[in-house]
Design an enzyme around this catalytic site. Structure first.
Site, PDB file in Angstrom:
ATOM      1  N   ARG A 176       0.809  -1.220   0.000  1.00 24.53           N
ATOM      2  CA  ARG A 176       0.000   0.000   0.000  1.00 24.53           C
ATOM      3  C   ARG A 176       0.847   1.277   0.000  1.00 24.53           C
ATOM      4  NH1 ARG A 176      -2.321  -3.436  -1.582  1.00 24.53           N
ATOM      5  NH2 ARG A 176      -4.211  -4.463  -0.849  1.00 24.53           N
ATOM      6  N   SER A 226     -11.829  -0.402   2.613  1.00 20.82           N
ATOM      7  CA  SER A 226     -11.122  -1.077   3.699  1.00 20.82           C
ATOM      8  C   SER A 226     -10.405  -0.032   4.559  1.00 20.82           C
ATOM      9  CB  SER A 226     -10.116  -2.064   3.096  1.00 20.82           C
ATOM     10  OG  SER A 226      -9.474  -2.787   4.111  1.00 20.82           O
ATOM     11  N   GLU A 296      -5.469   2.274   6.506  1.00 23.97           N
ATOM     12  CA  GLU A 296      -5.224   2.286   5.068  1.00 23.97           C
ATOM     13  C   GLU A 296      -5.874   3.529   4.464  1.00 23.97           C
ATOM     14  OE1 GLU A 296      -6.831  -0.431   1.422  1.00 23.97           O
ATOM     15  OE2 GLU A 296      -5.635  -1.474   2.928  1.00 23.97           O
TER      16      GLU A 296
END
Length: 303
Positions: A176, A226, A296
């Site tokens: 990420r 998410s 995230e």
């Protein structure tokens, strides 16, 4: 900062119907939350992006660059200075086994374009709600695939406002994250290298992943996707579920009863509700398991 003066300057740099003053950002985020932008611009060309970028730099103005606001929480106080949203840069071109996508194109549309041309490698992206630019920025991934597996080159605007083409050895992809994020580059375009595949197999794979996503994720409510990164050796959703947090609600925002890794806006929630619920989940999971959940979702703006 004279907002009216800057507003008039920006209208000279681009189509004036794409320049807004005191614009509510909740219109542009998947959570349907967020305060106002002092100024908002929606460029339609790389030259407009470059012009606004250099104008902000020369006048020492804050500039925030966004995609389609899918994995983002903008605080209720909004964003000062100029906000530039790139969703009007959404062209997708197929050149043999390569797909060239502007940063504002959705990564879902890039995946569907690959399917339409019997190209394989982007099936994993068929349910990721962000833009191509956002997908590059955070090395988006799902169901075993990541952007790093297929990205060949990218065109960016660097911190000095210069156009640069980056190749594979410069991406510095991680979980990420990427060189685009680490060096604060503005992604304008990505070229994805795919392979010729079997049309039936590609469709079957995308149908399967779409079914998994729709059956497991709370797509019926506004959300930021998410919320947490996957902790090493664990799944964030499972830790949240095992902490008896599913269904917990602060204000209008709830830990989804369908998938504990998501937080949904069920009743006119605010960004503050989201942030308070995130902090409550982090604290509870840490107290129970000693694991610190890392977000995230990106949280920006003024309180």
């Amino acid at each position: 900062m004279n907002i009216l003066h800057i507003y008039n300057d920006l209208k000279k740099l681009m189509h004036e119907e794409h320049v807004f003053q005191n614009e509510p950002l909740k219109k542009y985020t998947f959570t349907k939350t967020g305060g106002h932008a002092d100024l908002l611009v929606l460029p339609t060309s790389y030259s407009e992006v470059e012009a606004v970028y250099k104008y902000a730099k020369q006048n020492d103005l804050p500039l925030t660059i966004l995609g389609n606001g899918s994995n983002l929480i903008i605080r209720d106080g909004g964003i000062r200075g100029i906000v530039m949203i790139l969703t009007k840069l959404n062209q997708i071109i197929v050149d043999g086994n390569r797909i060239i996508a502007q940063s504002g194109a959705t990564i879902i549309d890039v995946s569907r374009t690959a399917q339409a041309h019997n190209l394989t490698g982007l099936e994993f992206a068929c349910g990721i709600p962000g833009t191509a630019g956002g997908a590059l920025f955070m090395n988006a991934g799902a169901y075993g695939g990541e952007v790093k597996d297929v990205l060949e080159s990218a065109i960016v605007l660097d911190e000095e406002g210069n156009l640069r083409t980056l190749s594979k050895d410069e991406f510095d992809f991680g979980y990420r994250t990427s060189a685009f994020a680490k060096k604060n580059y503005c992604v304008l375009e990505g070229t994805f290298l795919c392979e010729t595949g079997d049309a039936t197999s590609i469709k079957e794979k995308m149908d399967e992943l779409t079914y998994l996503r729709e059956s497991k994720q709370p797509l019926e409510y506004p959300s930021c996707g998410s919320v947490f990164k996957r902790p090493p050796g664990h799944f964030a959703g499972k830790l949240i579920q095992d902490s008896d947090l599913q269904g917990v609600q602060i204000g209008g925002v709830q830990v989804s009863t369908k998938h504990a890794g998501f937080m949904v806006n069920v009743d006119h929630g605010t960004a503050s509700d989201y942030i308070e619920l995130i902090q409550h989940v982090q604290k509870t999971v840490y107290e129970k398991f000693g694991i610190q959940l890392e977000t995230e979702v990106k949280i920006i703006g003024e309180n």
